[in-house]
Design a protein around this motif. Sequence first.
Motif: not given
Lengths: 157, 157
Positions: A32-37, A110, B27-29, B101-103, B106
């Motif tokens: 899981f990669i969180g990036t700046v939105r 998750r 914001g999520a990959v 969004h991250r959900n 996944f």
Amino acid sequence: MDKHFWITDQRIDINDCISKVTRAEAGAVNTFIGTVREFTKGKRTLYLEYQAYASMAEKKLTQIGEEIAAKWENTETAIVHRVGRLEISDVAVVIAVSTPHRNDAFEASRYAIERIKEIVPIWKKEHWEDGSLWIGDQKEKISYKKGVPVEEDMRND
Amino acid sequence: MDKHFWITDQRIDINDCISKVTRAEAGAVNTFIGTVREFTKGKRTLYLEYQAYASMAEKKLTQIGEEIAAKWENTETAIVHRVGRLEISDVAVVIAVSTPHRNDAFEASRYAIERIKEIVPIWKKEHWEDGSLWIGDQKEKISYKKGVPVEEDMRND
């Protein structure tokens, strides 16, 4: 350095995080990669600042890895979170979990991102076109209108 | 090359796949990486061979991307699958899905790997210490005891 859970003020190398968990017994890696939105509810972010109580944050990330090891069999987890100033699309957090079978990799990854937002002392300052605000917790329920949180605010456990 | 869905006989660069989906709105990959596992039910794999009906496989991967776009809002998907001989821990497949969004990231990534195993014509030959076998479909329900599958076998749609 073979640290699996760390805070950095440098650009994150995603492969570095993934290679820490890649191994012969694992057939699956979930990342899981969180990036700046750039836009959140129509509001434009120019850049972000993250600040952490680093030693405590690394301790909490390690704890999350232990929780995962207890919940899912034969996992290997690595998590890195960046601090400092981040531009749009910069990588803020990477979670990598390897498991023998894919279902566990998805579930554990998750779990990790939800736990990071719950227990890891990292603060975010949003810089919008029309102002800025420190967000006190990662679930974005606390704001610090007075400015940068002080170390006392960061001891959230 | 800006292909988002492709078959390759070269080592996969995970960052290449991730960078195709990284963007300001996301914001999520979520990334799923399938690697060659050494042991399956106590049996030791020495190496694997993958073979694909490549043009059809790329078409099917593209279809999976379209299915994801229809099911989850504002997604960007990239999928690469390697063919040829792969050693233990080599990367066989990478899926990357970016979402605001991250959900969704996944869920869509999870969907993609299940669909790959259902509809994409890629065959695997397991080389164990005591022999080898072509596995006819990725759900591992068909074996080709006679040897390499012929092109006719690969037209599974």
